[in-house]
Enzyme design. Structure first.
Site, PDB file in Angstrom:
ATOM      1  N   ASP A 679       0.829  -1.200   0.000  1.00  0.00           N
ATOM      2  CA  ASP A 679       0.000   0.000   0.000  1.00  0.00           C
ATOM      3  C   ASP A 679       0.875   1.266   0.000  1.00  0.00           C
ATOM      4  OD1 ASP A 679      -2.688   1.190   0.300  1.00  0.00           O
ATOM      5  OD2 ASP A 679      -1.820   1.952   2.158  1.00  0.00           O
ATOM      6  N   LYS A 683       1.495   4.269  -2.873  1.00  0.00           N
ATOM      7  CA  LYS A 683       1.353   5.709  -2.602  1.00  0.00           C
ATOM      8  C   LYS A 683       2.584   6.491  -3.055  1.00  0.00           C
ATOM      9  CE  LYS A 683      -1.781   5.154   1.296  1.00  0.00           C
ATOM     10  NZ  LYS A 683      -1.847   4.884   2.718  1.00  0.00           N
TER      11      LYS A 683
END
Ligand code: ADP
Ligand code: ASP
Ligand code: MG
Length: 816
Positions: A679, A683
């Site tokens: 994750d 980003k």
């Protein structure tokens, strides 16, 4: 003397006729009253004629409907003891009508003469019955058949009004007669041979204006079912409002280009004698209505444009070819051949190169128009000097009208840019020499969208509507709907923004509306919906509604939904998403989505992909747009990992802390995506791309702190079991850090186009050391912020802040 006309809707049934009686009785002036056929009757007669002439027996069913509609009025208003005369009149007329229809059925043909005869029954019946009703209500009234006062003659194969004869007969009648009210059927007249003819569909308005002219009336009143001429068709543009005052010319342009509330030929006889017209609402007598006169000067709410009207079912015909250049007489031949076939041309455009000429006609005329053009230019076509006429069907002509438009610049600019912003292609443009009218032709499927966009830009500057189609209404989506509901009135009041949530889907069901859903009831409605979730149907619904400022909102973490953004964007539907998958997919796909968004001028916003509601991407975009350069980005981008490492200590278990992060909505639905670093990698990848670097996910160096056994798991349950088993391993990592007085933080970094993510031990003097709870922090080192970084810091996870970030993107679109 006043002339007062009641349209079909005003006399459709007993309830509406009650209003008419009041209106007639309230005024003490001497009046000529004109009535149309009862609402819907002329259409019924028209349909019956077609059916009978095609040999379809079922036209007889409609006769009964017609009889009943008239009988209802008689029974409602006239006492039983006095009904016999009028009922036998009705019966005899129905019999006569049946005989004419029967002859069409036998002959299998429908001439314009027999059609006029059949249509005339509508006005003959309505006027006779209404006359009897008014008489019964003790009105001083006389009935005069308009076929004895309005006469037609033929000029150049066309039927036109014989004003001399009509005026003479009308005046003679008015001199002989002294009743206070004279009732006349609209629409019908007598032709040169003494037969019944009509003034064309909608022609009762014309009857009224002719009689106003011949009687030198002080005023013409047209009573209908709306409160005047509106700024646009009120059934298609809900924000349309009545126009208080129009000049004759403005009214003429609006009606000529489709505003059905007044029949176009109506205005000329009034202009000749300077007689004002007022359009009033039979169902709302107090409404001011629209006054049409020579002056028409009042400006509609400060706008130079007075109204917008449109004609659907237009066809564009173009004739092109090198043989047209510089040769005189081409246009003459072109228009003459159309005129010979009595084809009405709605608009004309010709490029200055004279290489092509393009006209708009009614669709029903297009086949004959093409044939006659191709026949007339057969020689030029055969030697390839011009191409055969090209026809494009299913077009709509929209006209923007106002006398004062000629004195103002920028009107066409505004018109075109409002259509451009909504991705509506303009196929042809024409501006009248009077500059009172700018006409455009667009594809018919965009009619409503175009009317509303144009209306918004000329008349509603204040309020902008956003139409949301939301998928994913769990944690984040649910909060978003609550927030929108709570802010609705604030946004309307302060930002003039109206937000409509039109459709909602979760993974099992959908609610597909075409108006704004009630956000207090969406949960219940969605649960009881019987439409199963289906991405294709959801997209088709959004596309088919074709509303302005449509936005698709993705609150899921779903791969397949992320693959559909391009489709939405290319159909002029904006996309706002907290789902990172699209922007973190292949660089090619990311670039392509940006490109489509630019090409179709459709917003694609994903602020919540990084730092939830924190202004990270927006800040980065602003830095770059203002000419700054990114040197380094250092960040803690995982609210969930920050929460986990802030709460993990020797007395807690790693497993329980992860579970609690998930319970509070800080993790992805699959917590391994957070803990494996994927994750965070997504980003920093998105930040790198937004900074201008061409990176793929595999280029991000990711040294995962999770042991292999944990990484291998394939369900949440296996994952939790696996981390339980590794408790001592996690405790060891923690111990190593704390013994050196450091804290564990999961850090992402971008420098010189290289990005990495991983768990680090942070020393106490570092900006990251004291980062609390589930907060995020992003340090931007740039050319301008070289020594002291620009810092964005705050809660970086949680449904509320993420929903707030999505809401922020929506408002950003609203402000554009
Ligand atoms: P009537 O039977 O009274 O002659 P019409 O149906 O001919 O009534 O005309 C009134 C209708 O015209 C309205 O109900 C409305 O739907 C339609 N209309 C179209 N454009 C406009 C406009 N710009 N302003 C008002 N009405 C319009
Ligand atoms: N009844 C006719 C029609 O429907 C005329 C009118 O209503 O003006 O066209
Ligand atoms: Mg009408």
């Amino acid at each position: 003397m006043k002339v007062v006309k009641f349209g079909g809707t005003s006399v459709a049934n007993s309830m509406s006729l009650l209003n008419v009686i009041d209106i007639v009785k309230e005024s003490n002036d001497r009046k000529i009253l004109i009535v149309s056929a009862l609402g819907g009757i002329t259409n019924l007669l028209d349909e019956m004629s077609t059916q009978a002439s095609k040999g379809e027996r079922n036209y007889k069913d409609k006769l009964q409907i017609l009889e009943n509609q008239h009988l209802d009025l008689i029974e409602f208003f006239i006492p039983v003891t006095r009904q016999s005369e009028i009922i036998s009149f009705l019966k005899s007329q129905i019999n006569e009508l049946e005989e004419v229809l029967e002859s069409l059925f036998t002959l299998n043909e429908l001439t314009s003469k027999s059609l006029a005869k059949i249509l005339s029954f509508g006005e003959i019946l309505s006027s006779t019955i209404i006359y009897n009703v008014l008489k019964h209500k003790e009105c001083d009234i006389e009935l005069k058949d308009s076929r004895q006062i309005i006469f037609m003659k033929t000029v150049n194969d066309r039927e036109v009004v014989d004003h001399n004869k009509s005026e003479k007969k009308t005046k003679a009648f008015l001199n002989e007669n002294n009743s206070k009210n004279i009732l006349v059927p609209g629409f019908i007249a007598q032709d040169e041979d003494g037969n019944t003819t009509t003034l064309g569909r909608g022609g009762s308005d014309f009857t009224a204006s002719l009689l106003a002219n011949y009687s030198n009336a002080d005023q013409l009143e047209i009573w209908t079912d709306v409160s005047g001429m509106y700024t646009a068709h009120p059934k298609l543009v809900s924000q349309a409002i009545p126009i208080s005052n129009l000049s004759y010319h403005e009214a003429m342009e609006l009606s000529h280009f489709g505003a059905k509330v007044i029949y176009p030929p109506t205005l000329q006889p009034l202009i000749d004698k300077n007689i004002p017209v007022i359009i009033k609402n039979t169902f709302d007598k107090k409404a001011k209505g629209t006054l049409i006169n020579a002056d028409g000067s009042s400006i509609q709410d400060g706008s130079t444009v007075k109204g917008i009207s449109h004609i659907e079912d237009v066809a564009l015909i173009s004739l092109e070819g090198s043989g047209m250049i510089g040769i005189p007489g081409f246009s003459k031949r072109f228009f003459e051949c159309l005129s010979n076939k009595q084809i009405n041309i709605i608009m004309i455009t010709q490029a200055s190169s004279e290489h092509s000429i393009c006209i708009g006609v009614r669709s029903k005329d297009s086949a004959i128009a093409k044939k006659t053009i191709d026949d007339n230019f057969a020689f030029e076509i055969s030697v390839q000097k011009v191409n055969p006429a090209k026809i494009e069907l299913d077009m709509t002509n929209i006209a923007v009208v106002g006398d004062r438009m000629k004195d103002h610049q920028g009107i066409s600019g505004k018109l075109f840019s409002s259509l451009g912003a909504n991705n509506i292609n303009i196929r042809a443009i024409a501006q009248g020499a009077s500059e009172r009218n700018i006409s455009i032709v667009i594809n018919k499927r965009n009619t409503q969208k175009a009317l509303n966009s144009i209306h918004e830009s000329f008349f509603e500057r204040q309020i902008k509507e956003l139409n949301l189609f939301i998928t994913g209404v769990g944690n984040v989506g649910g909060k978003l709907l609550d927030q929108i509901d709570g802010q609705k009135s604030y946004l309307l009041e302060n930002l003039r923004l109206k937000i409509n949530v039109v459709a909602i889907s979760n993974s099992s069901k959908m609610l597909l509306s075409d108006i704004s859903l009630d956000l207090k009831k969406w949960k219940k409605q969605l649960n009881s919906s019987n439409i199963n979730a289906n991405r294709e149907a959801f997209f088709n619904h959004t596309k088919t509604l074709n509303l302005r400022n449509s936005i698709f909102i993705d609150n899921t973490a779903n791969h397949e939904i992320a693959e559909e953004y391009g489709l939405y964007l290319a159909n002029n539907i904006g996309v706002v998403t907290c789902n990172k998958i699209a922007c973190a997919s292949s660089y090619k796909n990311y670039k392509e989505l940006k490109k489509i968004s630019r090409r179709y001028n459709t917003p694609f916003l994903f602020e919540t992909n990084v730092g939830a509601g924190l202004p990270v991407i927006d800040t980065l975009n602003n830095l770059i747009a203002s000419g700054d350069e990114i040197i380094k980005i250092q960040a803690i981008l995982s609210g969930s990992l920050n929460y986990i490492f802030n709460n993990f200590n020797s007395k807690t278990s790693f497993r329980n802390v992860v579970q609690s992060a998930q319970d509070q909505g800080y993790t992805e639905p699959d917590p391994k995506i957070d803990l494996s670093g994927v994750d965070v990698a997504r980003k920093i990848l998105i930040l790198a791309r937004e900074s201008g670097f061409e990176l793929e996910l595999k280029d991000i160096i990711n040294k995962s702190f999770l042991p292999k056994d944990v990484l291998k798991t394939s369900s949440n349950e296996e994952f939790y079991n696996a981390i339980s088993k590794k408790e001592s391993y996690f405790q060891k990592i923690l111990k190593n850090a704390t013994k050196n007085g450091r804290r564990l933080k999961y850090v992402a970094q971008l420098e010189k186009g290289k990005a990495s993510v991983g768990l680090q031990e942070i020393e106490s003097h570092h900006d990251f050391y004291n980062l609390e709870g589930s907060d995020n922090i992003i340090l931007f080192y740039t050319t301008r912020y070289r020594d002291q970084p620009l810092i964005v810091k705050g809660a970086g996870a949680g449904a509320d802040v993420t929903a707030g970030g999505i809401f922020g993107d929506i408002i950003r679109i609203g402000k554009q």
